[in-house]
Enzyme design. Sequence first.
Site, PDB file in Angstrom:
ATOM      1  CB  VAL A 149      -1.383  -3.702   7.896  1.00 11.46           C
ATOM      2  CG1 VAL A 149      -0.620  -3.466   6.590  1.00 11.46           C
ATOM      3  CG2 VAL A 149      -0.544  -4.543   8.852  1.00 11.46           C
ATOM      4  CE1 TYR A 150      -7.425   0.290   3.154  1.00 14.92           C
ATOM      5  CE2 TYR A 150      -8.654   1.023   5.079  1.00 14.92           C
ATOM      6  CZ  TYR A 150      -8.456   1.028   3.720  1.00 14.92           C
ATOM      7  OH  TYR A 150      -9.279   1.781   2.913  1.00 14.92           O
TER       8      TYR A 150
END
Length: 254
Positions: free
Chosen positions: A160-161
Amino acid sequence: MGKLSGKTALVTGSSRGIGRATAIGLAREGALVAVHYAHNEQAAQETVELIEKDGGQAFTVGAELGTPGDIDQLFAGLEAGLTERTGRATLDILVNNAAEVSRGTVPEEVTAEEFDKAFAVNTKAPFFVIQRALGLIPDGGRVVNISTGLTRVATPSQAVYAMSKGALEQLSLHFARHLAPRGITVNSVLPGVTDNGSPVFQIPELREQLSQFSAYKRLAEPRDVAGVVVFLATEEADWITGVSLDVTGGGLLG
């Protein structure tokens, strides 16, 4: 006279780490720097004090990015601070550094809240910070977005990052084309593992493990990345735009 004498700059998330080192580096070259923070005003003030001790100029501005009203709050403080010190609200250099740091969650355990927060801070906020800043940035201005070397490798626990930062790099690419007629450069900087002062970096075994990601077999210091950002803010970087610049210390060499 520094290379950025007479210039003004905003560095988001500059109360510590890469942001702090960048703010200090810009100020050493003569820029008046707005030191942004989300929560830790004391740490941001410490950045200002380090700059002033070195003979530079800076002031703090607070706003929690990724929340309702964040852009209005940020620019109210920024414009007031610039006008008070220079007589006008002109912003020559914008560094989008503030980020929602990954918790290292495996894909099966990512929550909708975690996902939304990452994109709110790492992608949406920079977009609208740039959008608002365009009314203040003169022709020939500079925008630098801090991404991550994780956009170049597969690390599932950082998915996600990395996704949110990959979108930030796309933002840089398209704004670079859009703003080229005004001579405004827009670039991304991709740091590797950098010792930002967090307690985790004080664990010897983990430091050794993380050091192996760099070809130099050491952790990056914030100044290693900040020097590149400062360079991109100078006239020497006039012919560089739309680039995602690897600053991982050879972390992708294998």
